[in-house]
Design an enzyme around this catalytic site. Sequence first.
Site, PDB file in Angstrom:
ATOM      1  N   SER A 149       2.707  -1.601 -11.766  1.00 18.95           N
ATOM      2  CA  SER A 149       2.252  -2.720 -12.639  1.00 18.95           C
ATOM      3  C   SER A 149       1.796  -2.277 -13.924  1.00 18.95           C
ATOM      4  CB  SER A 149       1.196  -3.597 -11.827  1.00 18.95           C
ATOM      5  OG  SER A 149       0.524  -4.287 -12.802  1.00 18.95           O
ATOM      6  N   TYR A 163      -6.845  -2.798  -7.270  1.00 21.46           N
ATOM      7  CA  TYR A 163      -5.393  -2.958  -7.264  1.00 21.46           C
ATOM      8  C   TYR A 163      -4.970  -2.131  -8.631  1.00 21.46           C
ATOM      9  CZ  TYR A 163      -1.245  -5.603  -8.732  1.00 21.46           C
ATOM     10  OH  TYR A 163       0.082  -6.046  -9.143  1.00 21.46           O
TER      11      TYR A 163
HETATM   12  N1  LIG Z   1       3.776 -11.186 -10.542  1.00 22.70           N
HETATM   13  C1  LIG Z   1       3.327 -10.418 -11.584  1.00 22.70           C
HETATM   14  O1  LIG Z   1       3.019 -10.874 -12.690  1.00 22.70           O
HETATM   15  C2  LIG Z   1       3.319  -9.011 -11.358  1.00 22.70           C
HETATM   16  C3  LIG Z   1       2.818  -8.125 -12.141  1.00 22.70           C
HETATM   17  C4  LIG Z   1       2.995  -6.754 -11.962  1.00 22.70           C
HETATM   18  C5  LIG Z   1       3.121  -6.084 -10.676  1.00 22.70           C
HETATM   19  N2  LIG Z   1       3.460  -6.995  -9.682  1.00 22.70           N
HETATM   20  C6  LIG Z   1       3.594  -6.629  -8.407  1.00 22.70           C
HETATM   21  O2  LIG Z   1       4.953  -6.942  -8.047  1.00 22.70           O
HETATM   22  C7  LIG Z   1       5.111  -7.182  -6.598  1.00 22.70           C
HETATM   23  C8  LIG Z   1       5.276  -8.607  -6.089  1.00 22.70           C
HETATM   24  O3  LIG Z   1       4.512  -9.462  -6.636  1.00 22.70           O
HETATM   25  P1  LIG Z   1       4.528 -10.922  -6.600  1.00 22.70           P
HETATM   26  O4  LIG Z   1       3.604 -11.446  -7.722  1.00 22.70           O
HETATM   27  O5  LIG Z   1       5.852 -11.439  -6.203  1.00 22.70           O
HETATM   28  O6  LIG Z   1       3.403 -11.097  -5.175  1.00 22.70           O
HETATM   29  P2  LIG Z   1       3.189 -12.491  -4.400  1.00 22.70           P
HETATM   30  O7  LIG Z   1       3.827 -13.428  -4.667  1.00 22.70           O
HETATM   31  O8  LIG Z   1       1.595 -12.300  -3.987  1.00 22.70           O
HETATM   32  O9  LIG Z   1       3.810 -11.826  -2.982  1.00 22.70           O
HETATM   33  C9  LIG Z   1       3.216 -10.518  -2.376  1.00 22.70           C
HETATM   34  C10 LIG Z   1       4.462 -10.538  -1.038  1.00 22.70           C
HETATM   35  O10 LIG Z   1       3.707  -9.166  -0.307  1.00 22.70           O
HETATM   36  C11 LIG Z   1       3.598  -9.654   0.871  1.00 22.70           C
HETATM   37  N3  LIG Z   1       2.416  -9.052   1.649  1.00 22.70           N
HETATM   38  C12 LIG Z   1       1.090  -9.250   1.387  1.00 22.70           C
HETATM   39  N4  LIG Z   1       0.347  -8.685   2.008  1.00 22.70           N
HETATM   40  C13 LIG Z   1       0.972  -8.041   3.166  1.00 22.70           C
HETATM   41  C14 LIG Z   1       0.738  -7.212   4.331  1.00 22.70           C
HETATM   42  N5  LIG Z   1      -0.499  -7.075   4.581  1.00 22.70           N
HETATM   43  N6  LIG Z   1       1.740  -6.992   5.090  1.00 22.70           N
HETATM   44  C15 LIG Z   1       3.145  -7.245   4.696  1.00 22.70           C
HETATM   45  N7  LIG Z   1       3.180  -7.877   3.534  1.00 22.70           N
HETATM   46  C16 LIG Z   1       2.565  -8.345   2.743  1.00 22.70           C
HETATM   47  C17 LIG Z   1       3.626 -11.195   1.181  1.00 22.70           C
HETATM   48  O11 LIG Z   1       4.086 -11.763   2.233  1.00 22.70           O
HETATM   49  P3  LIG Z   1       3.242 -12.422   3.342  1.00 22.70           P
HETATM   50  O12 LIG Z   1       2.109 -13.187   2.746  1.00 22.70           O
HETATM   51  O13 LIG Z   1       4.078 -13.104   4.349  1.00 22.70           O
HETATM   52  O14 LIG Z   1       2.671 -11.179   4.258  1.00 22.70           O
HETATM   53  C18 LIG Z   1       4.245 -11.618  -0.226  1.00 22.70           C
HETATM   54  O15 LIG Z   1       5.683 -11.944   0.321  1.00 22.70           O
HETATM   55  C19 LIG Z   1       3.679  -6.564  -6.115  1.00 22.70           C
HETATM   56  O16 LIG Z   1       3.679  -5.164  -5.780  1.00 22.70           O
HETATM   57  C20 LIG Z   1       2.898  -6.783  -7.218  1.00 22.70           C
HETATM   58  O17 LIG Z   1       1.575  -5.762  -7.491  1.00 22.70           O
HETATM   59  C21 LIG Z   1       3.643  -8.355  -9.907  1.00 22.70           C
END
Ligand SMILES: NC(=O)c1ccc[n+]([C@@H]2O[C@H](COP(=O)([O-])OP(=O)(O)OC[C@H]3O[C@@H](n4cnc5c(N)ncnc54)[C@H](OP(=O)(O)O)[C@@H]3O)[C@@H](O)[C@H]2O)c1
Length: 251
Positions: A149, A163
């Site tokens: 990130s 985080y």
């Molecule tokens: N969105 C952004 O702007 C942004 C920016 C920088 C980095 N990122 C990174 O991009 C990645 C995806 O982000 P996102 O925004 O798409 O996240 P999100 O919408 O919050 O989705 C998170 C995913 O992780 C799974 N998850 C969470 N805890 C878990 C656990 N204990 N065991 C197994 N699965 C788990 C969730 O599935 P379940 O709930 O079904 O377990 C979900 O599929 C992450 O690494 C995040 O840090 C995102």
Amino acid sequence: MSQIQSDERKTIVLTGASRGIGHATVKRFSREGWRVITCSRQEFADNCPWPAGPEDHIRVDLSDQEDVGYAVSEIRQRLQANGSRLHALVNNAAISPKVEGGGRMDSIKTPMHLWRDVFQVNFFAPIMLARGLFKELQTGKGSIVNVTSIVGSRVHPFAGTAYATSKAALNSLTREMAADFGPAGIRVNAIAPGEIETAILSPGTEDMIDDIPLRRLGQTSEVADVIYFLCSDQSSYVNGSELHINGGQHV
Ligand SMILES: NC(=O)c1ccc[n+]([C@@H]2O[C@H](COP(=O)([O-])OP(=O)(O)OC[C@H]3O[C@@H](n4cnc5c(N)ncnc54)[C@H](OP(=O)(O)O)[C@@H]3O)[C@@H](O)[C@H]2O)c1
């Protein structure tokens, strides 16, 4: 006699596939004809738009080390169908605890149990999966993508300390893994998204748009495209990199 049916498709294991960036990534790889093995805490949802999902979904809680171990053996078993070859592992799942209202959880107030959970899901699970699937990745000349990130390199108004530091650690781990896995023909890279339109964002993120040179939030499909690039032969000499996907926010 083996009952396992042979499967010639390229295969990716993707954590956190149920929402956001992970969801867009499943769609991207499925469209390219890959077999996608998804991992998250929830059951496979029947309304998911790709075929063969339920058979290739593994329910795992990455915050539980034992469960991760179980998932690794389950994945290895399911990969037997394609000669135990794995072409990509994408460590996408993460948690980002916030204070009430979506604010930043700072280093003074974050409870220790949360530090542990965040590091287990965001940092330890990726290396556990990569080590556990090493042989399959070697056989498939695979590519590992760790999702870090922009907040791994700067203090952010909403992202918590645990985080942010877990993502900084994951980027360092990517460098170390690139050195260690490279001789086996396995590439290891990271992608660092900025503000991508997903559920993880806090209210108020729209106000940050003025600081982004492209003056908009990113789309999940734009992140999925870069993940796909890093898992394809188009990036065959890219190893140990962290690619920014943030509209220029880091400049
Ligand atoms: N969105 C952004 O702007 C942004 C920016 C920088 C980095 N990122 C990174 O991009 C990645 C995806 O982000 P996102 O925004 O798409 O996240 P999100 O919408 O919050 O989705 C998170 C995913 O992780 C799974 N998850 C969470 N805890 C878990 C656990 N204990 N065991 C197994 N699965 C788990 C969730 O599935 P379940 O709930 O079904 O377990 C979900 O599929 C992450 O690494 C995040 O840090 C995102």
